[in-house]
Design a protein around this motif. Structure first.
Motif, short mmCIF file in Angstrom:
data_model
loop_
_atom_site.label_atom_id
_atom_site.label_comp_id
_atom_site.label_asym_id
_atom_site.label_seq_id
_atom_site.Cartn_x
_atom_site.Cartn_y
_atom_site.Cartn_z
N SER A 1 0.91 -1.20 -0.02
CA SER A 1 0.08 -0.05 0.01
C SER A 1 1.03 1.34 -0.05
N ARG A 2 2.12 1.31 0.59
CA ARG A 2 2.95 2.39 0.53
C ARG A 2 3.72 2.51 -0.70
N MET A 3 3.50 1.61 -1.62
CA MET A 3 4.44 1.59 -2.95
C MET A 3 3.54 2.27 -3.96
N PHE A 4 2.33 2.60 -3.81
CA PHE A 4 1.42 3.10 -4.97
C PHE A 4 1.50 4.65 -4.86
N ARG A 5 1.53 5.19 -6.20
CA ARG A 5 1.06 6.59 -6.18
C ARG A 5 -0.28 6.90 -6.25
N ALA A 6 -1.16 5.76 -6.43
CA ALA A 6 -2.54 5.94 -6.53
C ALA A 6 -2.97 5.88 -4.92
N GLU A 7 -4.36 6.46 -4.88
CA GLU A 7 -4.92 6.27 -3.43
C GLU A 7 -5.09 4.87 -3.52
#
Length: 166
Positions: free
Chosen positions: A96-102
Motif C-alpha cells: 500500500s505504501r508503494m503506490f502513487r494512487a489512492e
C-alpha cells in the motif's frame, strides 16, 4: 475513471484487474511486490483496492475495530494477525505504501454481498471462472463504487453501498 483491484496472495501469484469505468481493460497475475505494483499501475489508476488488511490492530493483537463493526453488520473477516493472515497483512501494508494512487482496503466477498452480487454474476458478465481473478474484479468494482462516492468507510475499510457495473 481507471481503477485497479488486487486479490493479494502470499504463496501463489496475485490477481490484478483494471477497469476503465465498467470495462475490464486488464486482467492478469503477478508475483513479486514490484511486479504487482507495476502491473496494477500500468494504466495509472486513480484508486487501487487491495484485498488485504492494511493496518494492524491496536496493541498488536486481536481484532481491529473494523472487524468488530463488520461482524456486527453480519460480515465476517479474519483477524489480520491470525495464522497466515499475518503474512498477507504485512505484505498488504508494504504494498500500500508503494503506490502513487489512492489505496483502499477491501474484502471481495464482503463487497459482493454488500452490492447484492454473486461470483456467478461476475462470471457471466466478465466471462472469467478463476476465483482469484474474480476476486480481483470484485476489488476493482469496489474501487469504482468508492470513486463514485457509493461507499461507507469503516476505519481503513471501504464497504460499497450500491451495486456498480453489473
Amino acid at each position: 475513471m481507471i481503477v485497479a483491484g488486487i486479490d493479494l496472495a502470499v504463496a501463489k501469484p496475485t490477481a490484478v484487474a483494471t477497469l476503465d469505468g465498467c470495462s475490464l481493460v486488464y486482467l492478469g497475475l503477478a508475483s513479486a511486490d514490484e511486479e504487482i505494483v507495476y502491473t496494477a499501475s500500468l494504466l495509472d489508476p486513480a484508486v487501487v483496492a487491495i484485498d488485504a488488511p492494511l493496518t494492524l490492530p491496536e496493541g498488536g493483537r486481536g481484532l481491529r475495530d473494523v472487524e468488530v463493526e463488520l461482524r456486527r453488520l453480519g460480515y465476517s473477516l479474519l483477524p489480520p494477525l491470525m495464522g497466515p493472515m499475518r503474512g498477507l497483512t504485512e505484505r498488504g501494508i508494504r504494498l500500500s505504501r508503494m503506490f502513487r494512487a489512492e489505496v483502499i482496503e477491501i474484502h471481495p466477498a464482503t463487497s459482493l454481498m454488500a452490492m447484492g452480487l454473486s461470483r456467478g454474476e461476475l462470471r457471466r458478465r466478465f466471462g472469467i471462472g478463476h476465483a482469484d481473478l474474480l476476486d480481483a474484479i470484485a476489488a476493482a468494482l469496489t474501487a469504482v463504487a468508492y470513486a463514485e462516492g457509493r461507499y461507507k468507510r469503516i476505519g481503513p475499510f471501504v464497504l460499497p453501498t450500491a451495486r456498480v457495473c453489473v
